[in-house]
Scaffold this motif. Structure first.
Motif, PDB file in Angstrom:
ATOM      1  N   ILE A  84      32.583  39.428  44.076  1.00 45.60           N
ATOM      2  CA  ILE A  84      31.409  38.349  43.537  1.00 45.60           C
ATOM      3  C   ILE A  84      30.277  39.125  43.289  1.00 45.60           C
ATOM      4  CG2 ILE A  84      32.537  36.536  44.707  1.00 45.60           C
ATOM      5  CD1 ILE A  84      30.473  36.539  46.931  1.00 45.60           C
ATOM      6  N   ASP A 113      37.075  35.835  46.472  1.00 42.28           N
ATOM      7  CA  ASP A 113      36.078  34.673  46.064  1.00 42.28           C
ATOM      8  C   ASP A 113      36.717  33.375  46.818  1.00 42.28           C
ATOM      9  OD1 ASP A 113      34.040  33.097  45.469  1.00 42.28           O
ATOM     10  OD2 ASP A 113      34.520  33.711  43.312  1.00 42.28           O
ATOM     11  N   HIS A 119      31.397  32.683  46.385  1.00 38.32           N
ATOM     12  CA  HIS A 119      30.234  32.714  45.827  1.00 38.32           C
ATOM     13  C   HIS A 119      29.387  31.385  46.096  1.00 38.32           C
ATOM     14  CE1 HIS A 119      32.338  31.024  42.076  1.00 38.32           C
ATOM     15  NE2 HIS A 119      31.005  30.545  41.831  1.00 38.32           N
ATOM     16  N   TRP A 172      37.434  29.533  40.245  1.00 35.26           N
ATOM     17  CA  TRP A 172      36.088  30.158  40.787  1.00 35.26           C
ATOM     18  C   TRP A 172      35.454  30.856  39.445  1.00 35.26           C
ATOM     19  CZ3 TRP A 172      36.695  35.345  38.608  1.00 35.26           C
ATOM     20  CH2 TRP A 172      37.903  35.723  38.352  1.00 35.26           C
ATOM     21  N   PRO A 190      34.708  38.202  49.733  1.00 36.09           N
ATOM     22  CA  PRO A 190      34.082  38.409  48.394  1.00 36.09           C
ATOM     23  C   PRO A 190      34.958  38.677  47.318  1.00 36.09           C
ATOM     24  CG  PRO A 190      33.255  39.942  49.998  1.00 36.09           C
ATOM     25  CD  PRO A 190      34.166  38.779  50.810  1.00 36.09           C
TER      26      PRO A 190
END
Length: 182
Positions: free
Chosen positions: A106, A47, A17, A143, A44
């Motif tokens: 994400i 992440d 992200h 994350w 994604p």
């Protein structure tokens, strides 16, 4: 912006992200010099992103062997861009538990599961991509931080494609970074 860490002389890891939707990515080394990088892996769901950097811009980390268990102590070096200058803050990390984290991609479009660990650490918004090190070796990528508990955050395990030297060296071609996730 976000943190990234070198895992060999040409590759750095960060959270996906952090680079989502980017058409150009720069990395700033410890001396403050900017270098153009290319996103060569963008996941994604996990992440996780890998950046291909110019050679020789810093000292790479090794990888922690095995699963990171509850009670393990580590550190995270978190880079911040403030008023055009990079500052690095190192924070202590305690692994609370290793978990399969039920979350979303994400973009918040699909339910996914991320292998990783819950940590206690001073993590703020914008600290994503910082690598958790255990005994000086990379173990996971921060994350998210908790919106409910102070000093609570999550890190995803570093995936095999990044850990495996042969697979990582094959990451040379730029990939699509999707759309901005914010």
């Amino acid at each position: 912006y976000g943190s990234a860490s070198l895992v060999d002389d040409r590759h750095a890891i960060t959270a996906a992200h952090v680079v989502a939707g980017a058409t150009a990515v720069d990395v700033i080394d410890a001396s403050g010099a900017r270098h153009r990088a290319e996103v060569v892996l963008f996941d994604p769901d996990l992440d996780v992103a890998v950046l291909r950097t110019p050679a020789g811009i810093g000292m790479p980390l090794g990888f922690h062997d095995g699963e990171v268990d509850a009670g393990v102590l580590g550190r995270a070096s978190i880079a911040r861009l403030e008023d055009g200058a990079v500052t690095v803050r190192t924070t202590d990390v305690e692994v609370l538990r290793h978990v399969e984290i039920a979350t979303t991609d994400i973009y918040r479009e699909r339910d996914v599961t991320r292998p990783g660990f819950e940590i206690e650490a001073a993590v703020d918004p914008g600290d994503s991509g910082a690598v958790v090190t255990v005994d000086g070796a990379a173990a996971g990528i921060i994350w998210a931080r908790s919106t409910e508990a102070s000093n609570r955050a999550w890190a995803v395990d570093i995936p095999g494609v990044v850990r495996d030297r042969t697979s990582r060296r094959a990451l040379v071609e730029p990939v699509d970074t999707g759309r901005c996730s914010g």
